[in-house]
Design a protein around this motif. Structure first.
Motif, short mmCIF file in Angstrom:
data_model
loop_
_atom_site.label_atom_id
_atom_site.label_comp_id
_atom_site.label_asym_id
_atom_site.label_seq_id
_atom_site.Cartn_x
_atom_site.Cartn_y
_atom_site.Cartn_z
N LEU A 114 20.14 -39.26 -2.35
CA LEU A 114 19.82 -40.38 -3.22
C LEU A 114 19.43 -41.65 -2.48
O LEU A 114 19.03 -42.63 -3.10
N GLN A 115 19.53 -41.62 -1.16
CA GLN A 115 19.04 -42.76 -0.37
C GLN A 115 17.52 -42.75 -0.26
O GLN A 115 16.91 -43.72 0.17
N THR A 116 16.91 -41.64 -0.66
CA THR A 116 15.45 -41.49 -0.61
C THR A 116 14.79 -42.19 -1.80
O THR A 116 15.27 -42.10 -2.93
N ASP A 117 13.70 -42.85 -1.54
CA ASP A 117 12.92 -43.47 -2.61
C ASP A 117 12.18 -42.37 -3.36
O ASP A 117 11.23 -41.77 -2.84
N ALA A 118 12.63 -42.06 -4.57
CA ALA A 118 12.04 -40.96 -5.33
C ALA A 118 11.81 -41.36 -6.78
O ALA A 118 12.30 -42.40 -7.25
N ASP A 119 11.06 -40.52 -7.51
CA ASP A 119 10.73 -40.81 -8.90
C ASP A 119 11.71 -40.19 -9.88
O ASP A 119 11.95 -40.73 -10.96
N LEU A 120 12.27 -39.05 -9.53
CA LEU A 120 13.19 -38.35 -10.42
C LEU A 120 13.98 -37.32 -9.64
O LEU A 120 13.64 -37.00 -8.48
N ALA A 121 15.04 -36.81 -10.26
CA ALA A 121 15.84 -35.74 -9.66
C ALA A 121 15.93 -34.57 -10.64
O ALA A 121 15.98 -34.77 -11.86
N ILE A 122 15.94 -33.37 -10.09
CA ILE A 122 16.15 -32.16 -10.89
C ILE A 122 17.35 -31.42 -10.30
O ILE A 122 17.38 -31.16 -9.09
N VAL A 123 18.32 -31.13 -11.14
CA VAL A 123 19.50 -30.37 -10.72
C VAL A 123 19.46 -29.03 -11.43
O VAL A 123 19.33 -28.96 -12.66
N VAL A 124 19.57 -27.94 -10.67
CA VAL A 124 19.43 -26.60 -11.22
C VAL A 124 20.77 -25.89 -11.20
O VAL A 124 21.49 -25.90 -10.18
N GLY A 125 21.13 -25.27 -12.31
CA GLY A 125 22.38 -24.52 -12.35
C GLY A 125 22.83 -24.23 -13.77
O GLY A 125 22.20 -24.67 -14.74
N GLY A 126 23.92 -23.48 -13.90
CA GLY A 126 24.46 -23.15 -15.21
C GLY A 126 25.01 -24.37 -15.92
O GLY A 126 25.66 -25.21 -15.30
N TYR A 127 24.76 -24.44 -17.21
CA TYR A 127 25.17 -25.61 -17.97
C TYR A 127 26.69 -25.74 -18.10
O TYR A 127 27.20 -26.83 -18.34
N ASN A 128 27.42 -24.63 -17.98
CA ASN A 128 28.88 -24.71 -18.05
C ASN A 128 29.51 -24.70 -16.66
O ASN A 128 30.70 -24.46 -16.50
N SER A 129 28.69 -24.98 -15.64
CA SER A 129 29.19 -25.04 -14.26
C SER A 129 29.72 -26.44 -13.97
O SER A 129 28.99 -27.41 -14.01
N SER A 130 31.00 -26.51 -13.66
CA SER A 130 31.64 -27.79 -13.39
C SER A 130 31.04 -28.47 -12.17
O SER A 130 30.70 -29.66 -12.20
N ASN A 131 30.90 -27.72 -11.07
CA ASN A 131 30.41 -28.35 -9.83
C ASN A 131 28.97 -28.84 -10.00
O ASN A 131 28.60 -29.88 -9.46
N THR A 132 28.16 -28.11 -10.78
CA THR A 132 26.78 -28.53 -11.00
C THR A 132 26.72 -29.79 -11.86
O THR A 132 25.94 -30.72 -11.58
N SER A 133 27.56 -29.83 -12.89
CA SER A 133 27.60 -31.01 -13.76
C SER A 133 27.93 -32.27 -12.97
O SER A 133 27.38 -33.35 -13.24
#
Length: 410
Positions: free
Chosen positions: A299-318
């Motif tokens: 998140l220190q990178t200057d970016a336009d958006l982030a995409i997080v991939v994973g199961g919706y009921n995954s605690s660590n991903t959330s």
């Protein structure tokens, strides 16, 4: 660290090349900056650490080996192997049946099991009660137990401090499989109570300091304390352990808050706080720490958006989504199919678990800068599919194969 035999369907040549390159250049894992993949009009920044962790690969290897070694036998999973829809669907396609859903609701009665059946315990572990039930039916549990070693580490640490008279405070989601399992193991040795978040922790501290009446505890923490819990005695000496997929910073903050409450109540300082409060920082999962630290670095990178991939009921991903949303527009998806077009994305709210469609999620810039990470139960192949789908929106991009070759040759 042990190498696991994970099916090739979950591997990615691109992601493997990225991870191998980072491993060579950062053997001590101290560099948390992301990896830039310059595809031309699209710049993808991959987190330093993401994807399958040790516990997940261990569980997958045991599960698929069990299927291969037991042709003709009925094979069951207590609940989801891990919180990833593709992996669970693949197991079901191979004939594996789920006995319970992720919240413990019975799907197939235990009465239908017999000693010839195979029952896999998922990576989250299970309760002592369920283990006893299976053993009573003559079903082996040790051979087909895929419980993550780092979850077992929490159980072992709980048992160690229990022998010294400490009660256990568990930081976890009360309905999560891992928290239910940890509560079962901890409460078999000592009084235990679950706190979901800092709000719960502040309430619990009031019972430690005497700010709240003892009898109110049983309403405030209904269903989250062990049988026979005596609030007037069992909060005098405590240790904090966690559901391993929680935010490490949250667990640390909760532990520090309760530690301070003990200091205030018993007039203790750093030199003698151990009389009332056990140091349990070593129960935090290394993969949870690494993945979360990698997101902070990304998140220190200057970016336009982030995409997080994973199961919706995954605690660590959330929790990775939660971290990203603090700084950047973030989209939580479980597959490349959620990228409907260059203008539309179907994504999930990590709090409500509701999906929605967002329009114009990709800015009209050249290049577009996208941060990508994934949860510990997400196959690298799915991350590659997401990248590949993004590249189709920019036909002038270099190919994934060319990028993998560049990484391998450098």
């Amino acid at each position: 660290m042990k190498q696991f035999n994970v099916p090739n369907i979950y591997r990615s040549s691109l992601i493997s090349a990225v991870k191998n390159k980072r491993k060579q250049n950062d053997k001590l894992k101290k560099d948390f900056t992301p990896t830039l993949l310059n595809f031309g009009p699209v710049h993808i920044y991959l987190a330093r650490h993401f994807g399958f962790c040790y516990g997940v690969e261990n569980a997958i290897e045991i599960a698929f080996t069990t299927i291969d070694e037991n042709p003709g036998k009925r094979i069951f999973l207590l609940s989801e192997m891990i919180h990833n829809p593709q992996v669970n669907a693949d197991l079901q396609e191979r004939g594996v049946q789920f006995l319970q859903d992720t919240y413990g609701k019975q799907l197939i009665p235990f009465d239908e099991l017999n000693e010839n059946d195979v029952v896999l315990i998922p990576a989250f572990g299970t309760t002592l009660q369920v283990e006893a039930l299976l053993k009573a039916k003559g079903i082996q549990t040790e051979k087909y137990n895929t419980t993550c070693p780092f979850v077992e580490k929490v159980w072992n640490r709980s048992e160690q401090i229990a022998t010294k008279g400490y009660s256990i405070v568990i930081h976890g989601k009360p309905k999560h499989e891992e928290t239910r399992a940890t509560f079962s193991h901890a409460s078999s040795n000592t009084p235990a109570v679950i706190v979901n978040d800092m709000k719960d922790t502040i309430e619990l501290a009031k019972f430690i300091t005497g700010e709240k009446k003892p009898e109110d505890f049983y309403t405030a923490f209904q269903g989250r304390y062990s049988d026979g819990f005596d609030v007037t005695k069992d909060l005098r000496k405590i240790g904090v352990v966690n559901q391993t997929t929680q935010l490490a910073t949250d667990t640390q903050a909760i532990a520090e808050y309760l530690k301070q409450a003990m200091k205030d109540r018993y007039m203790l300082n750093d030199s003698n706080i151990s009389e009332r409060f056990a140091d349990t920082r070593d129960t935090l999962c290394y993969a949870t720490n690494d993945n979360q630290s990698a997101v902070t670095g990304m998140l220190q990178t200057d970016a336009d958006l982030a995409i997080v991939v994973g199961g919706y009921n995954s605690s660590n991903t959330s929790h990775l989504v939660e971290l990203c949303e603090e700084k950047l527009k973030t989209y939580f998806i479980n597959s490349a199919d959620k990228l409907l077009s260059k203008n539309e994305i179907h994504h999930c709210n990590w709090v409500t678990k509701e999906e929605k469609v967002t329009l114009d999620f990709l800015p009209g810039k050249d290049p577009v800068k996208i941060l990508i990470t994934s949860g510990a139960s997400c196959p690298d192949a799915i991350v590659e599919e997401v990248i590949a789908k993004l590249l189709t929106f920019y036909p002038e991009s270099i190919s994934i194969d060319d990028m993998a070759e560049r990484l391998d040759s450098n």
